[in-house]
Design a protein around this motif. Sequence first.
Motif, short mmCIF file in Angstrom:
data_model
loop_
_atom_site.label_atom_id
_atom_site.label_comp_id
_atom_site.label_asym_id
_atom_site.label_seq_id
_atom_site.Cartn_x
_atom_site.Cartn_y
_atom_site.Cartn_z
N ILE A 48 4.73 -11.89 6.48
CA ILE A 48 3.32 -12.28 6.29
C ILE A 48 2.59 -11.05 5.78
CG2 ILE A 48 1.26 -13.20 7.41
CD1 ILE A 48 3.27 -13.80 9.83
N TRP A 80 4.86 8.17 8.82
CA TRP A 80 4.14 8.70 9.98
C TRP A 80 4.85 8.45 11.29
CZ3 TRP A 80 -1.08 5.70 9.09
CH2 TRP A 80 -0.91 4.34 9.33
N PHE A 95 0.75 2.24 14.17
CA PHE A 95 1.07 3.57 13.64
C PHE A 95 2.57 3.85 13.71
CE2 PHE A 95 -3.38 5.45 14.88
CZ PHE A 95 -3.95 4.86 13.75
N TYR A 144 0.83 -1.22 0.00
CA TYR A 144 0.00 0.00 0.00
C TYR A 144 0.86 1.27 0.00
CZ TYR A 144 -3.54 3.30 1.65
OH TYR A 144 -4.38 4.38 1.79
N TRP A 184 3.95 7.23 2.12
CA TRP A 184 3.50 7.44 3.50
C TRP A 184 4.67 7.44 4.48
CZ3 TRP A 184 -1.64 7.40 5.61
CH2 TRP A 184 -2.65 7.28 4.65
N LEU A 232 -4.32 -7.69 14.90
CA LEU A 232 -3.24 -8.17 15.76
C LEU A 232 -2.54 -7.02 16.49
CD1 LEU A 232 -1.95 -10.94 13.35
CD2 LEU A 232 -3.22 -11.27 15.48
N VAL A 249 -2.11 -16.06 11.35
CA VAL A 249 -3.53 -16.26 11.68
C VAL A 249 -4.28 -16.46 10.36
CG1 VAL A 249 -5.57 -15.29 12.78
CG2 VAL A 249 -3.31 -14.85 13.76
N LEU A 264 -4.32 -5.13 11.28
CA LEU A 264 -5.06 -4.20 12.14
C LEU A 264 -5.49 -4.88 13.44
CD1 LEU A 264 -7.49 -1.40 11.30
CD2 LEU A 264 -8.30 -3.18 12.82
N GLY A 299 -7.92 -14.95 6.86
CA GLY A 299 -6.80 -14.08 7.22
C GLY A 299 -6.43 -13.05 6.17
N ILE A 332 -8.31 0.30 16.00
CA ILE A 332 -9.01 1.52 16.43
C ILE A 332 -9.91 1.99 15.29
CG2 ILE A 332 -8.70 3.92 17.16
CD1 ILE A 332 -5.81 3.17 17.92
N ASN A 376 8.07 -7.58 11.82
CA ASN A 376 6.95 -6.99 12.56
C ASN A 376 7.56 -6.06 13.61
OD1 ASN A 376 7.98 -8.84 14.54
ND2 ASN A 376 6.67 -10.44 13.69
N ALA A 405 2.22 0.81 7.04
CA ALA A 405 2.99 1.94 6.51
C ALA A 405 4.49 1.66 6.58
CB ALA A 405 2.65 3.21 7.26
N LEU A 456 5.72 -3.77 6.76
CA LEU A 456 6.00 -5.01 7.48
C LEU A 456 5.31 -6.24 6.88
CD1 LEU A 456 5.96 -3.59 11.12
CD2 LEU A 456 7.95 -4.29 9.78
N GLY A 501 2.56 -16.17 15.04
CA GLY A 501 2.14 -17.17 14.06
C GLY A 501 1.36 -16.51 12.93
C1 LIG Z 1 -4.23 4.46 5.22
C2 LIG Z 1 -4.20 3.70 6.48
C3 LIG Z 1 -5.29 3.73 7.34
C4 LIG Z 1 -5.26 3.04 8.53
N1 LIG Z 1 -6.33 3.13 9.38
C5 LIG Z 1 -6.31 2.46 10.55
C6 LIG Z 1 -7.42 2.51 11.43
O1 LIG Z 1 -8.42 3.15 11.17
N2 LIG Z 1 -7.35 1.84 12.59
C7 LIG Z 1 -6.26 1.10 12.94
O2 LIG Z 1 -6.26 0.49 14.00
N3 LIG Z 1 -5.20 1.03 12.12
C8 LIG Z 1 -5.20 1.69 10.94
N4 LIG Z 1 -4.11 1.62 10.11
C9 LIG Z 1 -2.93 0.88 10.54
C10 LIG Z 1 -3.12 -0.57 10.22
O3 LIG Z 1 -3.79 -1.18 11.28
C11 LIG Z 1 -1.76 -1.26 10.04
O4 LIG Z 1 -1.11 -0.67 8.96
C12 LIG Z 1 -1.88 -2.76 9.86
O5 LIG Z 1 -0.60 -3.31 10.01
C13 LIG Z 1 -2.46 -3.12 8.54
O6 LIG Z 1 -2.75 -4.48 8.47
P1 LIG Z 1 -2.55 -5.27 7.09
O7 LIG Z 1 -2.93 -6.67 7.31
O8 LIG Z 1 -3.21 -4.53 5.98
O9 LIG Z 1 -0.99 -5.08 6.92
P2 LIG Z 1 0.22 -5.97 6.36
O10 LIG Z 1 1.17 -4.96 5.80
O11 LIG Z 1 -0.24 -7.04 5.49
O12 LIG Z 1 0.82 -6.60 7.69
C14 LIG Z 1 1.22 -5.81 8.77
C15 LIG Z 1 1.80 -6.64 9.90
O13 LIG Z 1 0.82 -7.52 10.39
C16 LIG Z 1 1.23 -8.89 10.26
N5 LIG Z 1 0.08 -9.65 9.77
C17 LIG Z 1 -0.86 -9.27 8.87
N6 LIG Z 1 -1.78 -10.23 8.72
C18 LIG Z 1 -1.40 -11.26 9.52
C19 LIG Z 1 -1.94 -12.54 9.81
N7 LIG Z 1 -3.08 -12.94 9.25
N8 LIG Z 1 -1.29 -13.34 10.68
C20 LIG Z 1 -0.16 -12.93 11.28
N9 LIG Z 1 0.40 -11.72 11.05
C21 LIG Z 1 -0.22 -10.89 10.19
C22 LIG Z 1 2.36 -8.86 9.29
O14 LIG Z 1 3.31 -9.86 9.59
C23 LIG Z 1 2.98 -7.49 9.49
O15 LIG Z 1 3.91 -7.53 10.54
C24 LIG Z 1 -4.12 2.28 8.88
C25 LIG Z 1 -3.05 2.21 8.00
C26 LIG Z 1 -3.07 2.93 6.83
C27 LIG Z 1 -1.87 2.92 5.93
#
Ligand SMILES: Cc1cc2nc3c(=O)[nH]c(=O)nc-3n(C[C@H](O)[C@H](O)[C@H](O)COP(=O)(O)OP(=O)(O)OC[C@H]3O[C@@H](n4cnc5c(N)ncnc54)[C@H](O)[C@@H]3O)c2cc1C
Length: 461
Positions: free
Chosen positions: A69, A320, A416, A33, A318, A142, A197, A140, A109, A146, A453, A76, A79, A195
Motif C-alpha cells: 500500500i 537510518w 524510523f 521517496y 536514505w 498509522l 485506510v 505517518l 488516504g 511525531i 510493513n 525510508a 514499505l 487494512g
Molecule cells: C524525510 C522524512 C521525514 C519524516 N518525518 C517524519 C516526522 O516528522 N514525523 C514522523 O512521525 N515520521 C516522519 N517520517 C517517517 C514517516 O512517518 C514514515 O516514513 C511513513 O511510513 C511515511 O508514510 P507514507 O504514507 O508517506 O509512506 P508509504 O511509503 O506510502 O507507506 C509506509 C507504510 O505505511 C503503510 N500505509 C501508508 N498509507 C496507508 C494507508 N492509507 N492504509 C494502510 N496502510 C498505509 C504502507 O503499507 C507502508 O507499510 C519521515 C520520513 C522521511 C523519509
Amino acid sequence: MLNENSIKGLKTSLRGRVIEAGDKDYDEARKVYNGMIHKRPRLLAYCADVADVIHSVKFAGDNDVLLAIRGGGHNAGGLGICDDGLVIDLSRIKYTRIDPTARTVTVGGGCTWGDVDHATHVFGLATPGGILSTTGVGGLTLGGGIGHLTRKYALTIDNLLSANVVLADGKFVKATADENPDLFWALCGGGGNFGVVTSFTFTLHPVDTVYGGPMLYGLNEATDVMKWYRDLIPSAPDDLNGFFAFLTVPPAPPFPEHLHMKKMCGVVWAYAGPQTKAEEIFKPIRAFKKAALDFVGPLPYPALQSMFDAVYPPGLQWYWKADFVNKLSDEAIAQDIIFGEKLPTMHSTMHMYPINGAAARVGRTDTAWNYRDAIWAKVMVGVDPDPANNEKTIAWARSYYDALHPYSAGGAYVNFMMADEGEERVKATYGDNYERLVAIKKKYDPDNLFRVNQNIKPTRE
Ligand SMILES: Cc1cc2nc3c(=O)[nH]c(=O)nc-3n(C[C@H](O)[C@H](O)[C@H](O)COP(=O)(O)OP(=O)(O)OC[C@H]3O[C@@H](n4cnc5c(N)ncnc54)[C@H](O)[C@@H]3O)c2cc1C
C-alpha cells in the motif's frame, strides 16, 4: 497465479489506471521517496476511490499476489512498494473536508501533510503531523506521528477520531473508539497491518502563527548544548517543542556564507502557545548561550511544516537507524558528539524528537504505541544524493546506532526503521501491546495479506 485475463479484469473494474511493467511510465511510477529503493512491482493500481481499493484488495487475495500500500511513498524502508506484486497507490484519493465548527478534518488516504496543513491553516487550525510537508498522512499516522506539536497536542494517533478501512476480505468498515474499537486501537500505532485506510478524521486545534525555527551552535559547544537541552525538555511547558539536531549548514541562502557547510548542532523550536508570550519564553533560551544562527521567530505553522522540504527533495539516498531514549547520560552525550563530528555528508543528520508532554499523558495500553514513558525518539540518518556514498552513510548510521543503542530504552519508532530490522525489533517496539496486536491481526487479517510493513504476524512462532 496472475494471467493476462485476471489483469484485464482488474483493469476493467477500476476507475483509476493500472500501470504494468513495460508501460512507458512504469519506471516513474515505481519510484518512492527514498532513491535507494528499486523495487519492481508487477502492477500499480492508482485507485481513484474506495471501490477501486476494494477491487484491488480482493484481486490480491484471490490471486495470491504480494500486496503493498502506498500512501505518500515516504517510508525510508520502501514499505510502500514491493517486488513482483500489486501496489495499491492512494495518491488519487486526495481530498480534505474540514468542519471548522466541530474542529475536525477528514482527509483522503492519499493526502500528504502539506495537503492537510493547507486545508486547515486558513481556519487557524491544525492537527499534529510530521516535519516535512511531503510525508504521507497514511504511513505517518498509522505508525504514530511525531512532529512540532507533539508536546502540546500529543501524537498524530492521539488526535485520530475515526478511520474508514478496507479489510483483507474486501469489507469496508469504520473504526472509532466505539465502533470496531479493537481495530481502531490497533490502527493507532500498528502500521499498515490491518487494512487499507481510505480516509482519516482528525481533531483540530487552534494553531495559526507559531514561534519557531532553528537555533544553531558550533560543534565545539555541543556538549554544553546537549546537556542543557537534556535538562530543559523534561520540564519544559507543553507549548514548547524543540528537537535536537546535528547537521551541516546547506551552502545556500538564507544561511550566512560563513556558516556554509559547517557542521553544527542545535534545536529546531516550535512554540505554539500565546504569541504574546513567545519572546518571554525564549529569553532564558537565548540567555543560555548566544547562538551562531538564530532563525527563530513568528511564522505561519505551514511555513514551519515545510521549512526543510527544499533540503530533502524526493530521490535522495536514505538509510537510518533509530531508538527511543529515556535518559541522556553524560557518557551517551560524549558518544553522540563523536558521531556528530563525523556526519558523513551534507544531508546526513541526527534528530532527537521529544515525545513527552501531552504524548506521555496517554496510557501505554490506550493505543498500540507502547513507549509513552520515553522522552525522545532518536533517528540517525545517513543521506546523500549520490549512491556512490551509500556505503559511507550506511556505515556511519550503523556504527552510530551500535555505539548508542546500549544507552537507549530498547525499541524504536516503527516509522524510523528500515525494512529489514527483524521481528525481534518490532516486538521490542510494541512491548506488552504486541500480544494484543497479534490477536487483532489474526481477527482482521488471518492470512497476513497486509505484510509489506513492520509486520505483526497473525500467529505466534
Ligand atoms: C524525510 C522524512 C521525514 C519524516 N518525518 C517524519 C516526522 O516528522 N514525523 C514522523 O512521525 N515520521 C516522519 N517520517 C517517517 C514517516 O512517518 C514514515 O516514513 C511513513 O511510513 C511515511 O508514510 P507514507 O504514507 O508517506 O509512506 P508509504 O511509503 O506510502 O507507506 C509506509 C507504510 O505505511 C503503510 N500505509 C501508508 N498509507 C496507508 C494507508 N492509507 N492504509 C494502510 N496502510 C498505509 C504502507 O503499507 C507502508 O507499510 C519521515 C520520513 C522521511 C523519509
